[in-house]
Design an enzyme around this catalytic site. Structure first.
Site, PDB file in Angstrom:
ATOM      1  N   GLU A  70      -3.693   2.004  -7.457  1.00 20.96           N
ATOM      2  CA  GLU A  70      -4.281   3.145  -6.501  1.00 20.96           C
ATOM      3  C   GLU A  70      -3.365   4.284  -6.813  1.00 20.96           C
ATOM      4  OE1 GLU A  70      -6.728   1.676  -3.053  1.00 20.96           O
ATOM      5  OE2 GLU A  70      -4.439   1.586  -2.203  1.00 20.96           O
ATOM      6  N   HIS A 108       0.734  -1.241  -0.025  1.00 18.08           N
ATOM      7  CA  HIS A 108      -0.220  -0.086   0.034  1.00 18.08           C
ATOM      8  C   HIS A 108       0.947   1.172  -0.059  1.00 18.08           C
ATOM      9  CE1 HIS A 108      -2.757   3.020   1.357  1.00 18.08           C
ATOM     10  NE2 HIS A 108      -3.957   2.257   1.069  1.00 18.08           N
TER      11      HIS A 108
HETATM   12  C1  PEP Z   1      -6.870   3.360   0.508  1.00 22.86           C
HETATM   13  O1  PEP Z   1      -6.207   3.748   1.414  1.00 22.86           O
HETATM   14  O2  PEP Z   1      -6.231   2.511  -0.205  1.00 22.86           O
HETATM   15  C2  PEP Z   1      -7.944   4.153  -0.228  1.00 22.86           C
HETATM   16  C3  PEP Z   1      -7.842   3.763  -1.417  1.00 22.86           C
HETATM   17  O3  PEP Z   1      -8.431   5.017   0.464  1.00 22.86           O
HETATM   18  P1  PEP Z   1      -9.529   5.986  -0.042  1.00 22.86           P
HETATM   19  O4  PEP Z   1     -10.922   5.042  -0.415  1.00 22.86           O
HETATM   20  O5  PEP Z   1     -10.010   6.610   1.627  1.00 22.86           O
HETATM   21  O6  PEP Z   1      -8.976   6.890  -0.854  1.00 22.86           O
END
Ligand code: PEP
Length: 256
Positions: A165, A93
């Site tokens: 992400e 992450h």
């Molecule tokens: C995350 O922490 O992986 C994330 C996507 O957070 P958020 O949905 O709050 O942007």
């Protein structure tokens, strides 16, 4: 392929609060065959929640784990210790990469350690805002994929889930802005191409790719209908019962 809805609780909820939240979630969420609902509570809650959860409805994920199974590594929790408690683990992450300082090599070892312990890794990849501004998105994605999967044998590649992400879209990042579905489509297309170039078309086609970054009930449907997206990983929205259950419902609708 199933659709994955993954909630990352980060440091939110004490063990007691996590248990109450899970209790409410289990009451509201039916068994949905096509949608794999996964929650990632803090490490301390994994053991009690593993006894409480109904695995027909949802599964547990770790937010992290160590890459060695045994040894003198004070304070770490190994995937070996979580074997049987969790079905999934979030690995790499951006908060672990950029706040804790995990590097690509360590993340690769963690992916392999999870698989070795029968835990499905959810490997997070994604560029920062400045990498995007410098036009480095494709290089970052390719490098993070290659290093994250470096220690995975060919036969185990089918056990990995990728979560794209983009760091600039994660809600807790200062100045975060939601990604346009077209940008997600382009990135996911690139991820599949990079996977295909490195591991072949079959691996690329079959590897689930999730999207994460400021997902909420208003944009979940748009992201879930981006070609090549097989689910969502979220932080903020997974902490609000009504939002998380709405997103699960949207995933069910999109799939039917
Ligand atoms: C995350 O922490 O992986 C994330 C996507 O957070 P958020 O949905 O709050 O942007």
């Amino acid at each position: 392929m199933k659709t994955y809805i993954v909630g990352n609780w980060k440091l939110n909820f004490t063990v007691g609060e996590a248990s109450i939240y899970l209790h409410k979630l289990l009451k509201k969420v039916p068994i949905i065959r096509e949608v794999e609902v996964v929650i990632a509570p803090g490490a301390l809650a994994l053991q009690p929640l593993s006894l409480q959860i109904d695995r027909h409805k949802m599964k547990l994920a770790a937010q992290n784990g160590f890459y060695r199974d045994y040894g003198a590594y004070t304070g770490e929790v190994s995937f070996n210790q979580m074997r049987g408690l969790v079905d999934y683990a979030i690995i790499g992450h951006s908060e672990r990469r950029y706040i804790i300082g995990e590097d690509d090599k360590m993340i690769g070892k963690k992916v392999a350690a999870a698989i070795r312990n029968k835990i499905t890794p959810i490997l997070c990849i994604g560029e920062t805002e400045s990498e995007r501004a410098f036009g480095e998105t494709a290089d970052i994605i390719r490098d993070q994929l290659a290093s994250g999967l470096m220690d995975v044998s060919e036969e185990d590649l089918g056990k990995v889930i990728i979560a794209y992400e983009p760091v600039w879209a994660i809600s807790s990042v200062k100045g975060a802005k939601p990604a346009a579905p077209d940008d997600v489509a382009e990135a996911v297309k690139f991820i599949r191409k990079a996977l295909s170039d490195i591991y072949g078309a079959k691996v690329a086609e079959n590897m689930p790719i999730l999207f994460g970054g400021s997902v909420n009930p208003s944009n979940a449907g748009a992201y879930l209908t981006v070609p090549g997206v097989n689910g969502l990983l979220m932080g903020g929205s997974s902490l609000i019962l009504s939002e998380f259950t709405d997103i699960i419902e949207i995933a069910k609708r999109v799939r039917s």
